[in-house]
Design a protein around this motif. Structure first.
Motif, PDB file in Angstrom:
ATOM      1  N   LEU B 171      46.549  55.333  41.988  1.00 18.58           N
ATOM      2  CA  LEU B 171      45.195  54.969  42.422  1.00 18.58           C
ATOM      3  C   LEU B 171      45.293  54.622  43.902  1.00 18.58           C
ATOM      4  O   LEU B 171      46.270  54.002  44.333  1.00 18.58           O
ATOM      5  N   GLU B 172      44.261  54.998  44.664  1.00 18.60           N
ATOM      6  CA  GLU B 172      44.360  54.871  46.112  1.00 18.60           C
ATOM      7  C   GLU B 172      43.715  53.582  46.632  1.00 18.60           C
ATOM      8  O   GLU B 172      44.288  52.882  47.454  1.00 18.60           O
ATOM      9  N   SER B 173      42.516  53.292  46.122  1.00 13.33           N
ATOM     10  CA  SER B 173      41.697  52.268  46.763  1.00 13.33           C
ATOM     11  C   SER B 173      42.319  50.869  46.653  1.00 13.33           C
ATOM     12  O   SER B 173      42.691  50.436  45.565  1.00 13.33           O
ATOM     13  N   PRO B 174      42.407  50.147  47.786  1.00  6.32           N
ATOM     14  CA  PRO B 174      42.950  48.775  47.738  1.00  6.32           C
ATOM     15  C   PRO B 174      42.013  47.786  47.042  1.00  6.32           C
ATOM     16  O   PRO B 174      42.363  46.623  46.905  1.00  6.32           O
ATOM     17  N   ILE B 175      40.858  48.261  46.585  1.00  2.49           N
ATOM     18  CA  ILE B 175      39.925  47.359  45.905  1.00  2.49           C
ATOM     19  C   ILE B 175      40.556  46.735  44.658  1.00  2.49           C
ATOM     20  O   ILE B 175      40.201  45.636  44.240  1.00  2.49           O
ATOM     21  N   TRP B 176      41.536  47.414  44.075  1.00  3.78           N
ATOM     22  CA  TRP B 176      42.184  46.924  42.853  1.00  3.78           C
ATOM     23  C   TRP B 176      42.947  45.628  43.076  1.00  3.78           C
ATOM     24  O   TRP B 176      43.304  44.937  42.124  1.00  3.78           O
ATOM     25  N   VAL B 177      43.142  45.321  44.341  1.00  7.45           N
ATOM     26  CA  VAL B 177      43.788  44.042  44.667  1.00  7.45           C
ATOM     27  C   VAL B 177      42.974  42.869  44.110  1.00  7.45           C
ATOM     28  O   VAL B 177      43.509  41.812  43.788  1.00  7.45           O
ATOM     29  N   MET B 178      41.678  43.106  43.957  1.00  7.06           N
ATOM     30  CA  MET B 178      40.805  42.017  43.521  1.00  7.06           C
ATOM     31  C   MET B 178      40.937  41.702  42.022  1.00  7.06           C
ATOM     32  O   MET B 178      40.486  40.656  41.565  1.00  7.06           O
ATOM     33  N   LEU B 179      41.515  42.575  41.245  1.00  2.00           N
ATOM     34  CA  LEU B 179      41.681  42.313  39.813  1.00  2.00           C
ATOM     35  C   LEU B 179      42.598  41.104  39.594  1.00  2.00           C
ATOM     36  O   LEU B 179      43.361  40.732  40.479  1.00  2.00           O
ATOM     37  N   PRO B 180      42.525  40.492  38.395  1.00  4.40           N
ATOM     38  CA  PRO B 180      43.281  39.249  38.182  1.00  4.40           C
ATOM     39  C   PRO B 180      44.756  39.319  38.581  1.00  4.40           C
ATOM     40  O   PRO B 180      45.288  38.389  39.183  1.00  4.40           O
ATOM     41  N   SER B 181      45.439  40.388  38.221  1.00  8.49           N
ATOM     42  CA  SER B 181      46.856  40.461  38.601  1.00  8.49           C
ATOM     43  C   SER B 181      47.048  41.373  39.813  1.00  8.49           C
ATOM     44  O   SER B 181      48.170  41.713  40.170  1.00  8.49           O
ATOM     45  N   GLY B 182      45.917  41.782  40.469  1.00 11.43           N
ATOM     46  CA  GLY B 182      45.980  42.758  41.551  1.00 11.43           C
ATOM     47  C   GLY B 182      46.744  42.281  42.777  1.00 11.43           C
ATOM     48  O   GLY B 182      47.537  43.025  43.351  1.00 11.43           O
ATOM     49  N   GLY B 183      46.513  41.029  43.152  1.00 11.63           N
ATOM     50  CA  GLY B 183      47.137  40.521  44.367  1.00 11.63           C
ATOM     51  C   GLY B 183      48.650  40.560  44.300  1.00 11.63           C
ATOM     52  O   GLY B 183      49.324  41.080  45.195  1.00 11.63           O
ATOM     53  N   VAL B 206      44.060  36.055  47.105  1.00 13.03           N
ATOM     54  CA  VAL B 206      43.345  36.491  45.906  1.00 13.03           C
ATOM     55  C   VAL B 206      44.123  36.066  44.664  1.00 13.03           C
ATOM     56  O   VAL B 206      43.581  35.510  43.700  1.00 13.03           O
ATOM     57  N   GLN B 207      45.437  36.292  44.704  1.00 15.56           N
ATOM     58  CA  GLN B 207      46.247  35.982  43.532  1.00 15.56           C
ATOM     59  C   GLN B 207      46.319  34.484  43.256  1.00 15.56           C
ATOM     60  O   GLN B 207      46.257  34.045  42.107  1.00 15.56           O
ATOM     61  N   LEU B 208      46.436  33.709  44.332  1.00 16.48           N
ATOM     62  CA  LEU B 208      46.469  32.257  44.147  1.00 16.48           C
ATOM     63  C   LEU B 208      45.172  31.785  43.506  1.00 16.48           C
ATOM     64  O   LEU B 208      45.178  30.946  42.598  1.00 16.48           O
ATOM     65  N   LEU B 209      44.065  32.362  43.971  1.00 11.05           N
ATOM     66  CA  LEU B 209      42.771  31.989  43.422  1.00 11.05           C
ATOM     67  C   LEU B 209      42.709  32.283  41.915  1.00 11.05           C
ATOM     68  O   LEU B 209      42.318  31.433  41.118  1.00 11.05           O
ATOM     69  N   TRP B 210      43.135  33.473  41.540  1.00 13.52           N
ATOM     70  CA  TRP B 210      43.115  33.827  40.110  1.00 13.52           C
ATOM     71  C   TRP B 210      44.004  32.894  39.291  1.00 13.52           C
ATOM     72  O   TRP B 210      43.674  32.529  38.161  1.00 13.52           O
ATOM     73  N   THR B 211      45.138  32.532  39.868  1.00 10.21           N
ATOM     74  CA  THR B 211      46.052  31.647  39.131  1.00 10.21           C
ATOM     75  C   THR B 211      45.406  30.282  38.916  1.00 10.21           C
ATOM     76  O   THR B 211      45.448  29.722  37.809  1.00 10.21           O
ATOM     77  N   VAL B 212      44.769  29.779  39.958  1.00 16.96           N
ATOM     78  CA  VAL B 212      44.102  28.478  39.845  1.00 16.96           C
ATOM     79  C   VAL B 212      42.975  28.560  38.806  1.00 16.96           C
ATOM     80  O   VAL B 212      42.826  27.671  37.958  1.00 16.96           O
ATOM     81  N   VAL B 213      42.215  29.660  38.855  1.00 17.11           N
ATOM     82  CA  VAL B 213      41.125  29.849  37.890  1.00 17.11           C
ATOM     83  C   VAL B 213      41.674  29.804  36.465  1.00 17.11           C
ATOM     84  O   VAL B 213      41.143  29.144  35.573  1.00 17.11           O
ATOM     85  N   CYS B 214      42.788  30.491  36.273  1.00 18.64           N
ATOM     86  CA  CYS B 214      43.381  30.561  34.942  1.00 18.64           C
ATOM     87  C   CYS B 214      43.853  29.192  34.457  1.00 18.64           C
ATOM     88  O   CYS B 214      43.581  28.794  33.318  1.00 18.64           O
ATOM     89  N   VAL B 215      44.543  28.462  35.339  1.00 20.91           N
ATOM     90  CA  VAL B 215      45.018  27.123  34.958  1.00 20.91           C
ATOM     91  C   VAL B 215      43.826  26.217  34.667  1.00 20.91           C
ATOM     92  O   VAL B 215      43.803  25.458  33.696  1.00 20.91           O
ATOM     93  N   TYR B 216      42.786  26.345  35.490  1.00 16.13           N
ATOM     94  CA  TYR B 216      41.592  25.515  35.316  1.00 16.13           C
ATOM     95  C   TYR B 216      40.961  25.772  33.937  1.00 16.13           C
ATOM     96  O   TYR B 216      40.657  24.837  33.197  1.00 16.13           O
TER      97      TYR B 216
END
Ligand code: ATP
Ligand code: MG
Lengths: 289, 233
Positions: B171-183, B206-216
């Motif tokens: 997959l080419e687009s860097p947009i996938w970085v935004m997915l939960p494990s994307g970063g 992005v990844q730190l944010l997802w991790t915090v969301v998950c722990v929260y």
């Protein structure tokens, strides 16, 4: 210490109340027994009072403060011995105890002698380095008890502390409970063991089907409701052993007893105190087990 | 020792004695043997693929497994009746489990490629490990039965797979970085390629944010699902 007034509780999804308007008080330094048959709601009451259940109706206070207002710091002041063993099975008894000591905020220098003492008192010193998965049920229960005493709590909740124990260990535990009380601590003892309740408690509450039927001192109850009896055993002319019970009161003026006494040679003659169990059955109309 | 340090030590012992460490080491040895068969210049790329799959599997399965073991030993009510807040329990487990994956994968990286290349992959490994461990631990709090977990594991696989496809160049687009494990997955990719630093920083955040969301959410769900205690969790 504990004030409970018109306490109701219904488990989520149930159609009837498990606790139906309990009211009782436990004074500081008192040992209070909660007694009743299986399923009557003893553990439910204890779980509400220690914060493991919520959603009660009515009033319940610990240390003169409504339980809804308590924060986690109350757990430094209450100790809880659970009905069933719950330990890290892959950790040794010592490791389990040190972890909990630290969670209660004890420093290592405070914890070490205390843990050693508790393990010695519960007869677990030799097994301190065994993983609890290798413990028998009775050993796990003793460790439960030792852990409950760890914070030296002002208020100790014990749920069936002697269940699954042999007589020697049960008697050890009873002694430790007494010692804890002698330090002026308050104890809430849940049990269906009449002997424990009679031996240990200043007052007992009889619980049946979510209701308290009677609260009083065991002695008082036995005096009020119990009837001491005398059992007379004799051998009749055919050589058979026959036995009959008579009330202890005014025995010497009991014509039936005197008549029977004169009929055959006496084999044995015993007086029997009313037991708390007899009183329980008489007061509540329910069997204990 | 303060109580958090002792909790952490307990977590390590818990994992070690229940065989989680041994399992992680065996898996790592197998990967090491396979990757060492490849030509040296291809190893970083294939390592990044292996790492992304390995960490997700270990994080999810081990995180959930540890939670199940707690449940079967009935430890939680005893812990709940101490003054410690449940966030510290969750963090000790998160750190201990992440440390296990970070350690084994870093060792793997160091063994099969030059130190400098291994070093470039390190941020991706760390963030991946923390994120997937937090998902596994949260899943254990939210999903009461093994059936629920297996369905979650299968369905969520799609979400975890997309960034790996991006990592593999499918997959080419860097947009996938935004997915939960994307970063974290992208960081592994950037560790192999020569990517502008700013992309790396974005992926990290992005990844730190997802991790915090998950722990929260793990904590929120713990408060709802776990039984009550005075003063909340
Ligand atoms: N989690 C629960 N959900 C629904 N009902 C429950 C739950 N736990 C207990 N009960 C019900 O509440 C009633 C009282 O249970 P409790 O455990 O308080 O009894 P107990 O007096 O402690 O009995 P025992 O002497 O066997 O320990 C029982 O009828 C039981 O079925
Ligand atoms: Mg019970």
């Amino acid at each position: 210490m504990i004030h409970v007034d018109q306490l109701y509780y219904r488990y989520p999804g149930q159609h009837h109340d498990t606790l139906k308007g309990l009211s009782f008080q436990v004074a500081p330094g008192e040992m209070f027994g909660f007694l009743g048959p299986s399923g009557s709601g003893k553990s439910t009451t204890q779980k509400l009072l220690i914060g493991l259940l919520h959603g009660h109706r009515g009033n319940a206070q610990l240390f003169n403060k409504d339980i809804a207002q308590w924060r986690a710091d109350i757990y430094r002041r209450i100790g809880v011995g659970f009905e069933l063993p719950n330990h890290y099975s892959k950790l040794t008894a010592l490791e389990n105890m040190h972890l909990f000591a630290s969670l209660y905020g004890l420093s290592k220098s405070q914890a070490t002698p205390r843990i050693q003492q508790l393990l010695a008192d519960t007869g677990l010193s030799d097994q301190a380095h065994l993983r609890t998965e290798e413990f028998s049920k009775g050993m796990k229960m003793r460790l439960n008890f030792a852990r409950a005493l760890l914070p030296n709590p002002d208020l100790l909740f014990l749920d069936e502390p002697t269940s699954g124990l042999d007589p020697v260990n049960a008697s050890n535990i009873r002694n430790m409970i007494r010692q804890h009380k002698e330090q002026g601590k308050t104890i809430f003892l849940t049990t269906h063991n009449m002997y424990d309740a009679d031996e240990l408690c200043d007052r007992v509450a009889f619980m049946v089907d979510g209701e308290l039927k009677k609260i009083d001192a065991p002695r008082q109850m036995k005096k009020q409701f119990g009837e001491s009896t005398v059992t007379l055993e004799q051998r009749n002319d055919a050589g058979q052993l026959i036995s009959a019970d008579f009330p202890l009161q005014q025995l010497a003026d009991n014509p039936a007893f005197l008549q029977q006494l004169a009929r055959y040679p006496v084999e044995t003659l015993h007086s029997k105190e009313a037991s708390l169990e007899d009183v329980f059955i008489k007061v509540t109309g329910a069997q204990l087990t | 020792m303060n109580s958090f340090a002792l909790l952490l030590l307990t977590e390590f012992k818990f994992q070690w004695r229940h065989g989680f460490v041994a399992a992680a080491i065996i898996v790592t040895l197998i990967w090491a043997a396979l990757l060492s068969l490849l030509p040296a210049e291809q190893r970083p790329f294939w390592f990044s693929i292996v790492a992304s799959i390995d960490v997700s599997a270990i994080g999810l399965l081990f995180g959930y497994g540890l939670g199940m073991l707690d449940g079967s030993q009935h430890i939680s009510p005893a812990l709940r009746l101490t003054p410690i807040r449940s966030i510290w329990l969750a963090l000790s487990r998160l750190i201990a489990l992440s440390a296990l994956t970070i350690l084994t994968l870093s060792l793997l990286a160091v063994v099969i490629m030059p130190l400098q290349q291994a070093f470039a992959l390190f941020p991706g490994i760390v963030l991946c490990a923390f994120f997937f461990s937090s998902v596994g631990i949260t899943a254990a709090r939210r999903l009461a039965s093994i059936n629920q977990f297996l369905i979650f594991f299968a369905l969520s696989g799609m979400v975890w797979a997309v960034p790996i496809l991006y990592l593999a160049g499918l997959l080419e687009s860097p947009i996938w970085v935004m997915l939960p494990s994307g970063g974290a997955t992208a960081l592994l990719k950037f560790g192999v390629e020569n990517t502008p630093l700013v992309m790396g920083v974005i992926a990290c955040l992005v990844q730190l944010l997802w991790t915090v969301v998950c722990v929260y959410f793990g904590e929120r769900w713990a408060a709802v699902n776990y039984e009550h205690r005075f003063g909340g969790h």
